[in-house]
Design a protein around this motif. Structure first.
Motif, PDB file in Angstrom:
ATOM      1  N   LEU A 143       0.850  -1.195   0.000  1.00  0.00           N
ATOM      2  CA  LEU A 143       0.000   0.000   0.000  1.00  0.00           C
ATOM      3  C   LEU A 143       0.884   1.243   0.000  1.00  0.00           C
ATOM      4  O   LEU A 143       1.237   1.770   1.058  1.00  0.00           O
ATOM      5  CB  LEU A 143      -0.924  -0.013   1.227  1.00  0.00           C
ATOM      6  CG  LEU A 143      -1.918  -1.180   1.297  1.00  0.00           C
ATOM      7  CD1 LEU A 143      -2.626  -1.199   2.646  1.00  0.00           C
ATOM      8  CD2 LEU A 143      -2.935  -1.082   0.166  1.00  0.00           C
ATOM      9  N   PRO A 144       1.235   1.750  -1.162  1.00  0.00           N
ATOM     10  CA  PRO A 144       2.232   2.824  -1.255  1.00  0.00           C
ATOM     11  C   PRO A 144       1.814   4.142  -0.645  1.00  0.00           C
ATOM     12  O   PRO A 144       2.661   4.965  -0.296  1.00  0.00           O
ATOM     13  CB  PRO A 144       2.455   2.964  -2.766  1.00  0.00           C
ATOM     14  CG  PRO A 144       1.174   2.504  -3.383  1.00  0.00           C
ATOM     15  CD  PRO A 144       0.716   1.385  -2.494  1.00  0.00           C
ATOM     16  N   ALA A 145       0.494   4.385  -0.497  1.00  0.00           N
ATOM     17  CA  ALA A 145       0.020   5.673   0.004  1.00  0.00           C
ATOM     18  C   ALA A 145      -0.392   5.629   1.473  1.00  0.00           C
ATOM     19  O   ALA A 145      -0.743   6.666   2.040  1.00  0.00           O
ATOM     20  CB  ALA A 145      -1.158   6.162  -0.836  1.00  0.00           C
ATOM     21  N   LEU A 146      -0.333   4.471   2.120  1.00  0.00           N
ATOM     22  CA  LEU A 146      -0.875   4.314   3.471  1.00  0.00           C
ATOM     23  C   LEU A 146      -0.134   5.186   4.482  1.00  0.00           C
ATOM     24  O   LEU A 146       1.088   5.086   4.628  1.00  0.00           O
ATOM     25  CB  LEU A 146      -0.809   2.848   3.904  1.00  0.00           C
ATOM     26  CG  LEU A 146      -1.667   2.488   5.130  1.00  0.00           C
ATOM     27  CD1 LEU A 146      -3.149   2.635   4.813  1.00  0.00           C
ATOM     28  CD2 LEU A 146      -1.368   1.067   5.598  1.00  0.00           C
ATOM     29  N   LEU A 163       5.495  -4.939   6.561  1.00  0.00           N
ATOM     30  CA  LEU A 163       5.164  -3.609   7.091  1.00  0.00           C
ATOM     31  C   LEU A 163       6.305  -2.623   6.831  1.00  0.00           C
ATOM     32  O   LEU A 163       6.072  -1.428   6.639  1.00  0.00           O
ATOM     33  CB  LEU A 163       4.891  -3.678   8.594  1.00  0.00           C
ATOM     34  CG  LEU A 163       3.539  -4.227   9.056  1.00  0.00           C
ATOM     35  CD1 LEU A 163       3.453  -4.175  10.567  1.00  0.00           C
ATOM     36  CD2 LEU A 163       2.380  -3.466   8.434  1.00  0.00           C
ATOM     37  N   ALA A 164       7.516  -3.127   6.824  1.00  0.00           N
ATOM     38  CA  ALA A 164       8.678  -2.267   6.600  1.00  0.00           C
ATOM     39  C   ALA A 164       8.692  -1.663   5.210  1.00  0.00           C
ATOM     40  O   ALA A 164       9.426  -0.698   4.952  1.00  0.00           O
ATOM     41  CB  ALA A 164       9.972  -3.059   6.838  1.00  0.00           C
ATOM     42  N   ALA A 165       7.885  -2.216   4.306  1.00  0.00           N
ATOM     43  CA  ALA A 165       7.859  -1.745   2.916  1.00  0.00           C
ATOM     44  C   ALA A 165       6.862  -0.611   2.694  1.00  0.00           C
ATOM     45  O   ALA A 165       6.709  -0.150   1.559  1.00  0.00           O
ATOM     46  CB  ALA A 165       7.537  -2.908   1.980  1.00  0.00           C
ATOM     47  N   LEU A 166       6.176  -0.174   3.746  1.00  0.00           N
ATOM     48  CA  LEU A 166       5.185   0.910   3.606  1.00  0.00           C
ATOM     49  C   LEU A 166       5.915   2.254   3.635  1.00  0.00           C
ATOM     50  O   LEU A 166       6.302   2.734   4.702  1.00  0.00           O
ATOM     51  CB  LEU A 166       4.160   0.828   4.737  1.00  0.00           C
ATOM     52  CG  LEU A 166       3.260  -0.409   4.721  1.00  0.00           C
ATOM     53  CD1 LEU A 166       2.455  -0.505   6.014  1.00  0.00           C
ATOM     54  CD2 LEU A 166       2.335  -0.395   3.512  1.00  0.00           C
ATOM     55  N   PRO A 167       6.101   2.894   2.488  1.00  0.00           N
ATOM     56  CA  PRO A 167       6.988   4.056   2.409  1.00  0.00           C
ATOM     57  C   PRO A 167       6.458   5.326   3.060  1.00  0.00           C
ATOM     58  O   PRO A 167       7.241   6.240   3.347  1.00  0.00           O
ATOM     59  CB  PRO A 167       7.153   4.257   0.894  1.00  0.00           C
ATOM     60  CG  PRO A 167       5.876   3.742   0.302  1.00  0.00           C
ATOM     61  CD  PRO A 167       5.504   2.569   1.178  1.00  0.00           C
ATOM     62  N   ARG A 168       5.126   5.409   3.289  1.00  0.00           N
ATOM     63  CA  ARG A 168       4.560   6.651   3.819  1.00  0.00           C
ATOM     64  C   ARG A 168       3.847   6.464   5.154  1.00  0.00           C
ATOM     65  O   ARG A 168       3.190   7.388   5.628  1.00  0.00           O
ATOM     66  CB  ARG A 168       3.592   7.263   2.794  1.00  0.00           C
ATOM     67  CG  ARG A 168       4.286   7.772   1.539  1.00  0.00           C
ATOM     68  CD  ARG A 168       3.284   8.379   0.572  1.00  0.00           C
ATOM     69  NE  ARG A 168       3.942   8.997  -0.563  1.00  0.00           N
ATOM     70  CZ  ARG A 168       4.349   8.351  -1.643  1.00  0.00           C
ATOM     71  NH1 ARG A 168       4.145   7.038  -1.735  1.00  0.00           N
ATOM     72  NH2 ARG A 168       4.953   8.986  -2.635  1.00  0.00           N
ATOM     73  N   LEU A 169       3.979   5.316   5.774  1.00  0.00           N
ATOM     74  CA  LEU A 169       3.271   5.073   7.033  1.00  0.00           C
ATOM     75  C   LEU A 169       3.760   6.028   8.118  1.00  0.00           C
ATOM     76  O   LEU A 169       4.956   6.101   8.394  1.00  0.00           O
ATOM     77  CB  LEU A 169       3.471   3.623   7.486  1.00  0.00           C
ATOM     78  CG  LEU A 169       2.570   3.181   8.646  1.00  0.00           C
ATOM     79  CD1 LEU A 169       1.103   3.163   8.212  1.00  0.00           C
ATOM     80  CD2 LEU A 169       2.989   1.808   9.163  1.00  0.00           C
TER      81      LEU A 169
END
Length: 219
Positions: A143-146, A163-169
């Motif tokens: 989910l790139p925008a999460l 979870l580590a791959a979520l760039p905008r969390l």
């Protein structure tokens, strides 16, 4: 009546003790917001799928046991609130709602999320607190925008390393989960809530890393 309201943009029928919605609602082709929350709906008419301009749909606090099939064609939908119902599973087609920015399904009876959740490329907020989730799909990391992930008050013991791959969390709420471990978390994370988890008083390494880079960690 429906002909005279064909240009209506917003319809609010919340908190009216409604047991059903009229199929005639499908005639409101210009409608962008439909608020039918806080009623007694067990279903909504399939004609809701004709509301192709609909961007905001509130169905929270009803008696739904499934996400209505009529929601599926609503490709312009940006906000879907189906919280506080009795929904046991999200359909695989949930990933087809490509414009969805915010999804609220808290207070239902979910034990898992479908992998298709990872297809919601525009999703910024996912609120799933107060369910019975025992796991998350690996696709949650796609989910790139999460920005906000609210998982409070579930039954999670582990979390996927994706979870580590979520760039905008920015915010991750894990309160009241029986977690046994915490995976690496994204460097974008600004707030991590671990209250009422087993991580007290010692923080696991992933949480300590968030605190070390200036993030707020609550435990």
């Amino acid at each position: 009546m429906w002909e005279r309201t064909a240009d209506l943009l917003r319809l609010v029928v919340a908190d009216m003790e409604l047991a059903e919605l009229s199929p005639e609602v499908g005639r409101l082709a210009a409608l962008t917001t439909l608020d039918a929350a806080h009623n007694a709906l067990t279903a909504v008419p399939s004609a809701i799928g004709d509301l192709r301009a609909l961007r905001i749909l509130y169905l929270g606090d009803n008696a739904l046991t499934a996400v209505p099939e009529g929601v599926r064609p609503l490709r312009a939908l940006e906000y879907l609130g189906i919280d506080d119902n009795a929904i046991a599973a999200l359909p695989d087609w949930i990933g087809e709602l490509s414009s969805l920015v915010e999804l609220r399904v808290q207070g239902n009876a979910l034990t898992s999320l479908p992998p298709a959740i990872g297809d919601l490329a525009a999703l910024r907020e996912l609120h799933v607190r107060g369910n019975g989730l025992t796991s998350l799909p690996q696709a949650i990391g796609a989910l790139p925008a999460l920005r906000v992930l609210d998982l409070r008050d579930n039954a999670l013991t582990t979390l996927p390393d994706t979870l580590a791959a979520l760039p905008r969390l920015r915010t991750l709420d894990l309160r009241a989960n029986p977690l046994r471990a915490l995976p690496k978390l994204p460097p974008s994370l600004e707030k991590l809530d671990l209250r009422w988890t087993p991580f007290f008083p010692e923080l696991p390494p992933a949480a300590q890393a968030v605190r070390d880079r200036g993030g707020v960690v609550l435990n």
